[in-house]
Scaffold this motif. Structure first.
Motif, PDB file in Angstrom:
ATOM      1  N   ALA A  26       0.856  -1.194   0.000  1.00 26.82           N
ATOM      2  CA  ALA A  26       0.000   0.000   0.000  1.00 26.82           C
ATOM      3  C   ALA A  26       0.887   1.238   0.000  1.00 26.82           C
ATOM      4  CB  ALA A  26      -0.917   0.000   1.223  1.00 26.82           C
ATOM      5  N   PHE A  27       0.487   2.220  -0.799  1.00 31.69           N
ATOM      6  CA  PHE A  27       1.235   3.472  -0.867  1.00 31.69           C
ATOM      7  C   PHE A  27       0.522   4.552  -0.042  1.00 31.69           C
ATOM      8  CE2 PHE A  27       2.924   1.462  -4.701  1.00 31.69           C
ATOM      9  CZ  PHE A  27       4.276   1.746  -4.554  1.00 31.69           C
ATOM     10  N   VAL A  28       1.317   5.362   0.632  1.00 32.36           N
ATOM     11  CA  VAL A  28       0.816   6.482   1.411  1.00 32.36           C
ATOM     12  C   VAL A  28       1.560   7.727   0.963  1.00 32.36           C
ATOM     13  CG1 VAL A  28       0.587   7.483   3.717  1.00 32.36           C
ATOM     14  CG2 VAL A  28       0.240   5.032   3.384  1.00 32.36           C
ATOM     15  N   ASP A  29       0.817   8.766   0.630  1.00 31.38           N
ATOM     16  CA  ASP A  29       1.410  10.042   0.247  1.00 31.38           C
ATOM     17  C   ASP A  29       1.812  10.794   1.518  1.00 31.38           C
ATOM     18  OD1 ASP A  29       2.213  12.413  -0.763  1.00 31.38           O
ATOM     19  OD2 ASP A  29       0.351  12.857  -1.853  1.00 31.38           O
ATOM     20  N   PRO A  30       3.111  10.999   1.748  1.00 29.97           N
ATOM     21  CA  PRO A  30       3.529  11.661   2.993  1.00 29.97           C
ATOM     22  C   PRO A  30       2.953  13.061   3.144  1.00 29.97           C
ATOM     23  CG  PRO A  30       5.403  10.674   1.856  1.00 29.97           C
ATOM     24  CD  PRO A  30       4.251  10.622   0.914  1.00 29.97           C
ATOM     25  N   ASP A  31       2.688  13.738   2.046  1.00 30.00           N
ATOM     26  CA  ASP A  31       2.159  15.096   2.133  1.00 30.00           C
ATOM     27  C   ASP A  31       0.725  15.118   2.648  1.00 30.00           C
ATOM     28  OD1 ASP A  31       4.547  16.047   1.129  1.00 30.00           O
ATOM     29  OD2 ASP A  31       3.862  15.970  -0.951  1.00 30.00           O
ATOM     30  N   ARG A  32       0.015  14.009   2.530  1.00 30.35           N
ATOM     31  CA  ARG A  32      -1.366  13.948   2.993  1.00 30.35           C
ATOM     32  C   ARG A  32      -1.469  13.706   4.491  1.00 30.35           C
ATOM     33  NH1 ARG A  32      -5.004  12.046  -0.844  1.00 30.35           N
ATOM     34  NH2 ARG A  32      -6.553  12.370   0.812  1.00 30.35           N
ATOM     35  N   VAL A  33      -0.451  13.070   5.073  1.00 30.80           N
ATOM     36  CA  VAL A  33      -0.501  12.721   6.504  1.00 30.80           C
ATOM     37  C   VAL A  33       0.803  13.149   7.180  1.00 30.80           C
ATOM     38  CG1 VAL A  33      -2.196  10.857   6.430  1.00 30.80           C
ATOM     39  CG2 VAL A  33       0.174  10.408   5.795  1.00 30.80           C
ATOM     40  N   PRO A  34       1.100  14.417   7.273  1.00 29.68           N
ATOM     41  CA  PRO A  34       2.378  14.849   7.851  1.00 29.68           C
ATOM     42  C   PRO A  34       2.536  14.460   9.317  1.00 29.68           C
ATOM     43  CG  PRO A  34       0.889  16.713   7.524  1.00 29.68           C
ATOM     44  CD  PRO A  34       0.258  15.548   6.841  1.00 29.68           C
ATOM     45  N   SER A  35       1.423  14.442  10.068  1.00 21.23           N
ATOM     46  CA  SER A  35       1.538  14.088  11.483  1.00 21.23           C
ATOM     47  C   SER A  35       1.930  12.627  11.655  1.00 21.23           C
ATOM     48  CB  SER A  35       0.221  14.370  12.204  1.00 21.23           C
ATOM     49  OG  SER A  35      -0.838  13.614  11.618  1.00 21.23           O
ATOM     50  N   LEU A  36       1.366  11.761  10.837  1.00 21.59           N
ATOM     51  CA  LEU A  36       1.724  10.341  10.905  1.00 21.59           C
ATOM     52  C   LEU A  36       3.179  10.123  10.522  1.00 21.59           C
ATOM     53  CD1 LEU A  36       0.951   7.342  11.171  1.00 21.59           C
ATOM     54  CD2 LEU A  36       0.238   7.409   8.778  1.00 21.59           C
ATOM     55  N   VAL A  37       3.617  10.780   9.462  1.00 24.67           N
ATOM     56  CA  VAL A  37       5.007  10.653   9.024  1.00 24.67           C
ATOM     57  C   VAL A  37       5.953  11.137  10.106  1.00 24.67           C
ATOM     58  CG1 VAL A  37       6.696  11.526   7.369  1.00 24.67           C
ATOM     59  CG2 VAL A  37       4.433  10.809   6.567  1.00 24.67           C
ATOM     60  N   ARG A  38       5.586  12.223  10.775  1.00 26.03           N
ATOM     61  CA  ARG A  38       6.431  12.751  11.847  1.00 26.03           C
ATOM     62  C   ARG A  38       6.474  11.792  13.033  1.00 26.03           C
ATOM     63  NH1 ARG A  38       4.060  17.039  12.105  1.00 26.03           N
ATOM     64  NH2 ARG A  38       2.592  16.571  13.790  1.00 26.03           N
ATOM     65  N   ASP A  39       5.322  11.244  13.406  1.00 28.93           N
ATOM     66  CA  ASP A  39       5.276  10.333  14.552  1.00 28.93           C
ATOM     67  C   ASP A  39       6.063   9.050  14.297  1.00 28.93           C
ATOM     68  OD1 ASP A  39       3.725  12.153  15.844  1.00 28.93           O
ATOM     69  OD2 ASP A  39       1.807  11.162  15.387  1.00 28.93           O
ATOM     70  N   LEU A  40       6.026   8.568  13.061  1.00 34.74           N
ATOM     71  CA  LEU A  40       6.738   7.332  12.733  1.00 34.74           C
ATOM     72  C   LEU A  40       8.209   7.570  12.435  1.00 34.74           C
ATOM     73  CD1 LEU A  40       4.120   5.501  10.470  1.00 34.74           C
ATOM     74  CD2 LEU A  40       4.644   5.088  12.868  1.00 34.74           C
ATOM     75  N   GLY A  41       8.602   8.809  12.294  1.00 32.29           N
ATOM     76  CA  GLY A  41       9.999   9.104  12.003  1.00 32.29           C
ATOM     77  C   GLY A  41      10.405   8.786  10.583  1.00 32.29           C
ATOM     78  N   ILE A  42       9.472   8.881   9.644  1.00 27.74           N
ATOM     79  CA  ILE A  42       9.786   8.633   8.229  1.00 27.74           C
ATOM     80  C   ILE A  42      10.620   9.797   7.715  1.00 27.74           C
ATOM     81  CG2 ILE A  42       8.829   8.249   5.938  1.00 27.74           C
ATOM     82  CD1 ILE A  42       8.247   5.999   7.876  1.00 27.74           C
ATOM     83  N   THR A  43      11.808   9.493   7.233  1.00 27.67           N
ATOM     84  CA  THR A  43      12.731  10.546   6.805  1.00 27.67           C
ATOM     85  C   THR A  43      13.117  10.452   5.333  1.00 27.67           C
ATOM     86  OG1 THR A  43      14.605   9.223   7.570  1.00 27.67           O
ATOM     87  CG2 THR A  43      13.691  10.838   9.120  1.00 27.67           C
ATOM     88  N   PHE A  44      12.827   9.337   4.672  1.00 27.84           N
ATOM     89  CA  PHE A  44      13.246   9.147   3.285  1.00 27.84           C
ATOM     90  C   PHE A  44      12.021   9.029   2.378  1.00 27.84           C
ATOM     91  CE2 PHE A  44      16.787   7.586   5.791  1.00 27.84           C
ATOM     92  CZ  PHE A  44      17.885   8.152   5.156  1.00 27.84           C
ATOM     93  N   GLU A  45      12.111   9.663   1.235  1.00 27.04           N
ATOM     94  CA  GLU A  45      11.079   9.517   0.209  1.00 27.04           C
ATOM     95  C   GLU A  45      11.117   8.077  -0.306  1.00 27.04           C
ATOM     96  OE1 GLU A  45       7.994  10.425  -2.352  1.00 27.04           O
ATOM     97  OE2 GLU A  45       8.887  11.810  -0.905  1.00 27.04           O
ATOM     98  N   GLY A  46       9.968   7.404  -0.263  1.00 27.30           N
ATOM     99  CA  GLY A  46       9.907   6.020  -0.695  1.00 27.30           C
ATOM    100  C   GLY A  46      10.251   5.019   0.393  1.00 27.30           C
ATOM    101  N   GLU A  47      10.358   5.458   1.636  1.00 24.61           N
ATOM    102  CA  GLU A  47      10.687   4.546   2.730  1.00 24.61           C
ATOM    103  C   GLU A  47       9.550   3.541   2.932  1.00 24.61           C
ATOM    104  OE1 GLU A  47      12.069   4.801   7.441  1.00 24.61           O
ATOM    105  OE2 GLU A  47      12.187   6.545   6.117  1.00 24.61           O
TER     106      GLU A  47
END
Length: 530
Positions: A102-123
């Protein structure tokens, strides 16, 4: 019936046959069109290094995973980013069908990306059996490494003892083990070094302790620490180089191990074009439970034979065995001067490696010193648990809809995600059944040579594969024993300086000269015709 009537009847029959044939043809065409409406894909990888196909190691690893694998890729809707991820995951899907992406657009869920510590595009976040790992690059090597971490189920720590001239786990010298430990770490095992002279105790969460060929005598405190570790049921890999026990005779006696005198010599090694008399090839591996279906040749420089005295509670099995033509040379190993001396040398076959097992319930206990042992260190003196990087935060892959129709639903899923910062020592004993895969059995491996794992000899024949199989068995990960050590053939083209210079000269001078010569030849021919 007149000929005219007969012809009329025949003409009618032929007309009917033509109509039926045409109808049948139409039905066949309709059926073919229906069959062709389905999509049938045939793929073939014709590249020399099979770069678009999973390697044997990756396929073997994926086949060991029992259960669905969920992958959540945090990538913007850009085909240049998402397509390589889909292609990579597609290779694994051909082997294991229950892999979801499943793909998730990081721009749509910035709070989730921040909480999970996602730092790389395509991680990517991989979720398997309640455990998670992350992949930052869409490459087979990194993806398979994450799968190996998931397959082990819990952190594995391989602790190398230092302080007595042992081979350095991360050393770069020929006799050190950096290449081997790098491969082990790539398979999901943490490698740590421990100066046991300082700590005088082995961390409790160590999966196995490694004594890699000490060259100087052990101190009493260090010996006591190892004896206590073995008494308490700890796993051990003991490498004995050139027959040196280096003060570990009490440990050898406790395990029933005796080193036979001399170095092993195989006169048949010349058939394998091995000219050094001190290098012993081995092709016999009796302990299939330890090494699996292993049939590669391994080479052991300056190996010693081992012998086991049966002890109550312990079961011993040979891992490596030489041929009957091998003998133990007690004299100097001078090139061209080695011969069997009746009465001085011993004739084979010999065991070069032994696997010892016993139920952990029969171990007397790590904190119960035997007569003559030093008392255990106090709690303040005990070494801290070995640690690695904190486990990756668990991504709510199963709770996120790929289309992200409602941001509120995603945020609610993020609230249920735990992000603990723990180390291996803090995990409860019953947190994961896989973390105690060999909890009921103590395992010890004793080898009569350590050079085969060194930086200098690891790349020879099957040495690396044998080493990784022994580690997988010691750490209780038998399901990974059959996974080959190397992911794929080397795809890097290495050219020597002369070859590079030749190619450069051809490109700079050779090609222009050839063009000039061709042009001059054409001009000369036309001039001659004129």
């Amino acid at each position: 019936m007149t000929p005219a009537a007969r012809n009329a009847v025949r003409g009618g029959l032929l007309a009917r046959l033509e109509s039926l044939s045409l109808l049948g043809l139409l039905l066949v065409v309709a059926g073919l069109l229906g069959w062709l409406s389905n999509r049938y894909e045939i793929e073939a990888d014709w590249t020399a290094a099979s770069r678009h196909t999973l390697s044997e190691a990756s396929r073997a690893l994926v086949e060991t995973l029992d259960g669905p694998l969920t992958i959540t890729a945090y990538a913007s809707p850009n085909p240049a980013i998402r397509q390589p991820i889909e292609d990579l995951v597609g290779r694994y899907r051909r082997v294991k069908g229950d892999i979801s992406l499943a793909f998730v657009d990081p721009d749509r869920v910035p709070s989730l990306v921040r909480d999970l510590g996602i730092t790389f595009e395509g991680e990517m976040v991989l979720d398997f059996a309640g455990r998670t790992e992350r992949v930052t690059r869409a490459t087979e090597a990194e993806f398979t490494h994450a799968l190996q971490q998931l397959a082990r189920g819990a952190e594995r720590f391989l602790v190398f003892v230092q302080g007595h001239g042992e081979r350095a786990a991360h050393g770069q010298a020929n006799h050190d083990l950096q290449t081997f430990t790098g491969q082990i770490e790539g398979r999901g095992v943490r490698v740590q070094e421990l100066d046991i002279n300082i700590t005088a105790q082995v961390p409790e969460n160590s999966s196995a302790l490694v004594i890699a060929g000490p060259t100087v005598s052990w101190t009493p405190a260090a010996l006591t620490a190892v004896q206590r570790w073995v008494n308490g049921g700890g796993n051990l890999l003991w490498i004995i180089d050139e027959g040196r026990l280096a003060g570990l005779e009490p440990l050898a006696e406790r395990l029933g191990i005796r080193v036979k005198p001399g170095m092993l010599v195989d006169p048949a090694a010349r058939l394998l074009e091995i000219k050094d008399a001190s290098i012993l090839p081995v092709t016999e591996y009796p302990a299939r439970a330890v090494v699996g279906r292993f049939d590669l040749v391994t080479v052991f420089p300056t190996a010693s034979g081992l012998e086991h005295t049966p002890l109550e509670g312990w079961a011993a099995e040979s891992i490596l065995r030489s041929g009957e033509q091998v003998w133990s040379e007690t004299g100097p190993l001078d090139a061209g001067m080695v011969k069997f001396d009746e009465g001085d040398d011993l004739m084979g076959p010999f065991d070069l490696g032994l696997a010892l097992t016993r139920p952990r319930a029969s171990a007397p206990g790590r904190l119960a010193p035997e007569p003559g042992e030093l008392p255990p260190p106090s709690a303040e003196q005990a070494p801290p648990p070995v640690t690695g990087e904190p486990p990756s935060a668990k991504a709510p892959a199963a709770q996120i809809d790929a289309t992200l129709a409602a941001d509120q639903a995603v945020d609610a899923a993020a609230d249920t995600t735990a992000t603990p910062d723990t180390v291996a020592a803090d995990v409860p004993a019953d947190a994961d059944a896989d973390s105690t895969a060999n909890a009921g059995q103590q395992r010890v491996v004793v080898l009569g040579d350590g050079d085969f794992l060194s930086n200098q000899y690891l790349g020879n024949a099957g040495n690396l594969d044998l080493g990784t199989r022994l580690v997988d068995w010691l750490t209780g990960d038998e399901q990974l024993i059959e996974v080959p050590a190397r992911l794929a053939r080397d795809r890097q083209l290495e050219l020597s300086d002369p070859v590079q210079a030749t190619i450069g000269l051809l490109a700079l001078l050779g090609i222009p000269a050839a063009l000039l010569l061709t042009g001059f030849t054409l001009w000369w021919r036309r001039r001659a015709r004129a």
